[in-house]
Motif scaffolding. Structure first.
Motif, PDB file in Angstrom:
ATOM      1  N   GLU A 602      -8.077 -12.471   3.964  1.00 63.43           N
ATOM      2  CA  GLU A 602      -7.882 -13.291   5.136  1.00 63.43           C
ATOM      3  C   GLU A 602      -8.118 -12.416   6.398  1.00 63.43           C
ATOM      4  N   MET A 603      -7.631 -11.324   6.193  1.00 62.61           N
ATOM      5  CA  MET A 603      -7.865 -10.383   7.590  1.00 62.61           C
ATOM      6  C   MET A 603      -9.005  -9.416   7.532  1.00 62.61           C
ATOM      7  N   ASP A 604      -9.905  -9.315   6.401  1.00 60.66           N
ATOM      8  CA  ASP A 604     -10.684  -8.528   6.296  1.00 60.66           C
ATOM      9  C   ASP A 604     -12.276  -9.187   6.841  1.00 60.66           C
ATOM     10  N   VAL A 605     -12.863  -8.705   7.782  1.00 57.35           N
ATOM     11  CA  VAL A 605     -14.118  -9.407   8.612  1.00 57.35           C
ATOM     12  C   VAL A 605     -15.107  -9.433   7.575  1.00 57.35           C
ATOM     13  N   SER A 606     -15.442  -8.218   6.886  1.00 55.84           N
ATOM     14  CA  SER A 606     -16.332  -7.971   5.916  1.00 55.84           C
ATOM     15  C   SER A 606     -16.545  -9.089   5.040  1.00 55.84           C
ATOM     16  N   TYR A 607     -15.289  -9.572   4.301  1.00 53.23           N
ATOM     17  CA  TYR A 607     -15.147 -10.519   3.339  1.00 53.23           C
ATOM     18  C   TYR A 607     -15.287 -11.698   4.067  1.00 53.23           C
ATOM     19  N   GLN A 608     -14.902 -12.161   5.112  1.00 53.35           N
ATOM     20  CA  GLN A 608     -14.999 -13.280   5.675  1.00 53.35           C
ATOM     21  C   GLN A 608     -16.389 -13.624   6.190  1.00 53.35           C
ATOM     22  N   TRP A 609     -17.171 -12.495   6.426  1.00 51.49           N
ATOM     23  CA  TRP A 609     -18.602 -12.716   6.709  1.00 51.49           C
ATOM     24  C   TRP A 609     -19.482 -13.140   5.615  1.00 51.49           C
ATOM     25  N   LEU A 610     -19.041 -12.293   4.389  1.00 47.89           N
ATOM     26  CA  LEU A 610     -19.743 -12.785   3.318  1.00 47.89           C
ATOM     27  C   LEU A 610     -19.537 -14.180   2.781  1.00 47.89           C
ATOM     28  N   ARG A 611     -18.303 -14.769   3.136  1.00 49.25           N
ATOM     29  CA  ARG A 611     -18.161 -16.198   2.965  1.00 49.25           C
ATOM     30  C   ARG A 611     -19.273 -17.109   3.573  1.00 49.25           C
ATOM     31  N   PHE A 612     -19.576 -16.523   4.791  1.00 50.55           N
ATOM     32  CA  PHE A 612     -20.830 -17.242   5.544  1.00 50.55           C
ATOM     33  C   PHE A 612     -22.037 -16.962   4.969  1.00 50.55           C
ATOM     34  N   PHE A 613     -22.386 -15.689   4.540  1.00 53.59           N
ATOM     35  CA  PHE A 613     -23.715 -15.396   4.225  1.00 53.59           C
ATOM     36  C   PHE A 613     -24.021 -14.966   2.821  1.00 53.59           C
ATOM     37  N   LEU A 614     -23.262 -14.965   2.116  1.00 50.13           N
ATOM     38  CA  LEU A 614     -23.638 -14.706   0.625  1.00 50.13           C
ATOM     39  C   LEU A 614     -23.592 -16.109  -0.054  1.00 50.13           C
ATOM     40  N   ASP A 615     -24.549 -16.551  -0.453  1.00 50.62           N
ATOM     41  CA  ASP A 615     -24.827 -17.889  -1.205  1.00 50.62           C
ATOM     42  C   ASP A 615     -24.105 -17.899  -2.601  1.00 50.62           C
ATOM     43  N   ASP A 616     -24.395 -16.771  -3.254  1.00 53.64           N
ATOM     44  CA  ASP A 616     -23.838 -16.927  -4.897  1.00 53.64           C
ATOM     45  C   ASP A 616     -22.285 -17.049  -4.832  1.00 53.64           C
ATOM     46  N   ASP A 617     -21.729 -18.207  -5.401  1.00 52.98           N
ATOM     47  CA  ASP A 617     -20.264 -18.450  -5.557  1.00 52.98           C
ATOM     48  C   ASP A 617     -19.825 -17.314  -6.416  1.00 52.98           C
ATOM     49  N   ALA A 618     -20.495 -17.233  -7.420  1.00 47.68           N
ATOM     50  CA  ALA A 618     -19.967 -16.423  -8.651  1.00 47.68           C
ATOM     51  C   ALA A 618     -19.982 -14.947  -7.927  1.00 47.68           C
ATOM     52  N   GLU A 619     -20.947 -14.393  -7.323  1.00 41.64           N
ATOM     53  CA  GLU A 619     -20.828 -12.965  -6.805  1.00 41.64           C
ATOM     54  C   GLU A 619     -19.278 -12.918  -5.702  1.00 41.64           C
ATOM     55  N   LEU A 620     -19.403 -13.957  -4.883  1.00 38.18           N
ATOM     56  CA  LEU A 620     -18.441 -14.160  -3.875  1.00 38.18           C
ATOM     57  C   LEU A 620     -17.115 -13.842  -4.671  1.00 38.18           C
ATOM     58  N   GLU A 621     -16.817 -14.867  -5.777  1.00 39.84           N
ATOM     59  CA  GLU A 621     -15.822 -14.786  -6.246  1.00 39.84           C
ATOM     60  C   GLU A 621     -15.217 -13.546  -6.998  1.00 39.84           C
ATOM     61  N   LYS A 622     -16.615 -12.746  -7.195  1.00 42.85           N
ATOM     62  CA  LYS A 622     -16.215 -11.533  -7.962  1.00 42.85           C
ATOM     63  C   LYS A 622     -15.740 -10.447  -6.891  1.00 42.85           C
ATOM     64  N   VAL A 640     -17.349  -3.193  -0.002  1.00 41.18           N
ATOM     65  CA  VAL A 640     -17.832  -4.679   0.424  1.00 41.18           C
ATOM     66  C   VAL A 640     -18.728  -4.618   1.649  1.00 41.18           C
ATOM     67  N   LYS A 641     -18.598  -3.498   2.529  1.00 42.22           N
ATOM     68  CA  LYS A 641     -19.141  -3.358   3.706  1.00 42.22           C
ATOM     69  C   LYS A 641     -20.632  -3.217   3.478  1.00 42.22           C
ATOM     70  N   ASN A 642     -20.954  -2.414   2.320  1.00 42.97           N
ATOM     71  CA  ASN A 642     -22.424  -2.005   2.344  1.00 42.97           C
ATOM     72  C   ASN A 642     -22.995  -3.235   1.488  1.00 42.97           C
ATOM     73  N   ARG A 643     -22.274  -4.071   0.794  1.00 49.57           N
ATOM     74  CA  ARG A 643     -22.979  -5.473   0.372  1.00 49.57           C
ATOM     75  C   ARG A 643     -23.389  -6.379   1.509  1.00 49.57           C
ATOM     76  N   LEU A 644     -22.171  -6.480   2.435  1.00 48.07           N
ATOM     77  CA  LEU A 644     -22.671  -7.258   3.497  1.00 48.07           C
ATOM     78  C   LEU A 644     -23.823  -6.879   4.450  1.00 48.07           C
ATOM     79  N   ILE A 645     -23.885  -5.566   4.749  1.00 45.61           N
ATOM     80  CA  ILE A 645     -24.977  -4.836   5.374  1.00 45.61           C
ATOM     81  C   ILE A 645     -26.229  -5.252   4.830  1.00 45.61           C
ATOM     82  N   GLY A 646     -26.342  -5.120   3.573  1.00 46.02           N
ATOM     83  CA  GLY A 646     -27.562  -5.415   2.869  1.00 46.02           C
ATOM     84  C   GLY A 646     -28.107  -6.678   2.995  1.00 46.02           C
TER      85      GLY A 646
END
Length: 678
Positions: A602-622, A640-646
């Motif tokens: 809940e506090m991690d910005v990179s993960y929260q941004w992935l909730r916006f921009f990572l379309d794949d539900d399965a990958e986000l869940e993993k 996590v940051k590297n995945r978001l950066i890409g």
């Protein structure tokens, strides 16, 4: 309304210079110093001026007390300025990290004691020192009514500079002292002075360089001239104390706060962990946002499972898209007004249109600005409906513009409309179904409805809803009707082929902070539409949560703080730098602890941004499972940051490529008044 804040580097330099002045005068620099907003008298871009009042003469003052050192060449003055310059260079070189958080004045004073309010709207002052000011007059001798702002609803920028100082800043600040680049202390006769003795005051003029210099220069001298905050006369803490706020601060915590580190812990405990009062309105978003409470406060409805099922069923029958948008599935769009009635229209074959907008305050939009447009693009495709996009260049001029004896910068905001329109068009809307319009150009056709709305809303209602006071210009008071007018199809007699008898419904996708405008609209809508309108004339709303800033998962991204946002003009290297440097981590302090406890998602910005921009539900869940447990492929923050950066690098690059094809002529084609296809 308040003057616009200075650039982040100048706002931070002000706080640091007060600490540097204290050290140069021999005060205990290890003692936390509560500091209030002070002078930022910006007459040319990149420059500022501070006034520090040290209070009454004390034993902490050096032997030079009593000297008035004003002129260039004065031995004490020059050696003092050399010392201040040296202190500033050390602070910048040390690259201290900076923590900042917004908090309402009410919450701040409850934690740290009463601070007087300067009715000139320039900042915080010591009430004991405040002198009654003569009323300002215009060139014709008429009294100028100063803005009246309720200090209990004012939002403050509270800043803690690691191992240096804390206080209330004049606006958003840099993420570290190193970002300032350099600060040059003025040496001319009128630049800086030291008046010790009875008043114990110091004035220092300075110029800021580094990362903010170009940004400051880009604002232009007209806008800079509008920033003219007055000096406070607050007593500065003396050696070994916390000044007049010391006892109030210490009362709040079990142990006396005698070091800067203690103060930092206290601030975070009082403001972050105890959740500063939530403030959400069209101009300010502050505190820990509780969306459940926000629904209760605004009186909207949660988007529940039943509504999701109806939306999915409706779009599948239309056949343009085959699944719900991830932001709907993930409750990023979480609240609504009358969305069920919009679906009733869809199911019965009655038409509706979409309406959203943008206030052009800067040439470069950021990712947070894209959220409502990306959702609106999906809604347009999914429901196969027309769209109108309001560009409120008038609003931005009324709140942020410069007007001085007939000279103004309204055309500046009209130019930003064109630049922002390019980013909006690049989102992929359907041209035949989309009309972009500037208020300054199109308002004539909306004017009859604007007048009707003005007639329907009392000033008492507007004051209660929007906080207008005696100092608000009349344009600000009138503007809500202009934002409300596009909610009615008759405002578009050609574009929507609609007259006053039109029963066409309107759906507005927007962030929840814009809701007050449309609560007012819904209250008077029945007066502007036929009695048998399917929604009683009211616009429906589809609310999004705020896109969080890099520094924390709560709150709202700001275009005034470069380090809080990824801009659509950022290149791949800049995106990577910002995510790595600024994205707040919910991970543990060490690898061992991370593997034992996992991250706070809940506090991690990179993960929260992935909730916006990572379309794949399965990958986000993993990713959430791995990171939250401290195990698997994405067990650590870096992964996590590297995945978001890409993801962001690819998304922003594609957006830039699409935008590059949108010329001024193309924008004019999209803004041409024409009947839309529907």
């Amino acid at each position: 309304m308040p003057a616009p804040p200075p650039p982040p580097s100048i706002a931070l330099s002000i706080l640091l210079l007060r600490a540097a002045v204290s050290s140069a005068l021999g005060l205990d620099s290890s003692t936390p110093k509560h500091q209030a907003p002070i002078v930022t008298h910006l007459r040319v871009p990149g420059t500022g001026k501070i006034g520090v009042n040290l209070g009454k003469k004390t034993t902490a003052m050096p032997a030079g007390c009593g000297i008035v050192a004003v002129k260039e060449g004065d031995e004490f003055r020059d050696s003092f300025l050399d010392a201040v310059q040296g202190e500033m260079e050390e602070l910048i070189k040390a690259n201290h990290s900076v923590k900042s958080f917004k908090v309402t004045r009410q919450v701040y004073e409850a934690k740290f004691g009463k601070i007087g309010y300067d009715e000139s709207n320039s900042g915080v002052v010591d009430t004991k020192k405040k002198k009654k000011k003569k009323p300002k007059k215009d060139k014709d001798g008429k009294e100028i009514i100063e803005p009246e702002v309720d200090p209990m609803t004012e939002v403050l920028d509270v800043v803690y500079v690691q191992n240096v100082c804390f206080g209330v800043a004049a606006g958003p600040v840099c993420a570290s002292t190193g970002e300032i680049g350099e600060v040059a202390i003025g040496r001319g006769e009128r630049d800086s002075m030291v008046v010790l003795g009875r008043d114990c005051s110091v004035t220092v003029q300075f110029t800021v360089g580094g990362l903010e210099a170009a940004a400051a220069a880009a604002l232009g001298e007209e806008e800079m001239n509008a920033i003219d905050l007055q000096s406070d006369k607050g007593a500065y803490p003396t050696e070994g104390s916390l000044g007049k706020h010391g006892s109030a601060l210490n009362d709040k915590f079990s142990a006396p706060a005698t070091t800067v580190e203690d103060v930092a812990v206290g601030i975070e405990k009082a403001i972050i962990e105890e959740n500063a009062e939530m403030v959400v309105n069209p101009w300010d978003v502050a505190g820990e946002i509780d969306y459940t409470k926000l629904i209760e406060k605004f009186g909207s409805q949660e988007i529940d499972a039943a509504l999701l099922a109806r939306i999915e069923s409706a779009i599948k029958k239309i056949g343009k898209v085959d699944t719900l948008h991830p932001w709907i599935r993930r409750s990023i769009f979480f609240s609504h007004r009358d969305m069920n009635k919009i679906l009733d229209c869809v199911e019965s074959g009655k038409p509706f249109y979409l309406y959203t907008g943008r206030g052009p305050s800067s040439a470069a939009m950021h990712l947070g600005h894209l959220v409502p447009f990306m959702m609106t693009r999906w809604l347009q495709e999914a429901f196969d409906v027309p769209l109108v996009v309001q560009m409120t260049d008038d609003e931005k001029y009324l709140w942020k513009g410069v007007y001085n004896d007939g000279d103004d910068n309204l055309d500046h905001y009209r130019g930003l409309t064109i630049e922002n329109a390019k980013d909006i068009i690049a989102c992929g809307f359907i041209k035949e179904k989309t009309f972009l319009f500037s208020d300054c150009e199109y308002v004539g056709l909306m004017y009859p409805n604007i007048v009707r709305i003005w007639k329907s809303v009392t000033y008492s209602t507007a004051k209660a809803m929007f906080g207008f006071e005696g100092g608000s210009n009349i344009g600000q008071s009138a503007f809500p009707a202009i934002q409300a007018a596009p909610s009615f199809p008759s405002s578009f007699p050609v574009v929507l082929d609609a007259g006053r008898d039109s029963k066409m419904a309107c759906l507005i996708p927007c962030a929840i902070d814009q809701d007050p405008y449309f609560r007012m609209t819904r209250d008077v809508a029945h007066k502007l539409t036929p009695k048998d309108h399917p929604l009683g004339g009211k616009p429906a709303l589809f609310h999004s949560k705020f896109f969080p800033p890099l520094q924390g998962a709560a709150g709202k991204m700001s275009s005034s703080d470069d380090s809080s946002a990824i801009f659509l003009t950022d290149d791949s290297d800049e995106i990577a730098r910002k995510i790595k440097s600024y994205a707040y981590s919910g991970g543990q302090e060490t690898s061992k602890l991370q593997k034992e406890k996992g991250a706070n998602l809940e506090m991690d910005v990179s993960y929260q941004w992935l909730r916006f921009f990572l379309d794949d539900d399965a990958e986000l869940e993993k990713i959430g499972k791995d990171y939250g447990s401290g195990s698997g492929e994405f067990w650590a923050t870096g992964m996590v940051k590297n995945r978001l950066i890409g993801i962001l690098q690819e998304m922003v690059k594609k957006h830039q490529e699409r935008r590059a094809k949108v010329t001024n002529e193309v924008v004019r084609e999209w803004m041409e008044e024409r009947k839309l296809s529907f």
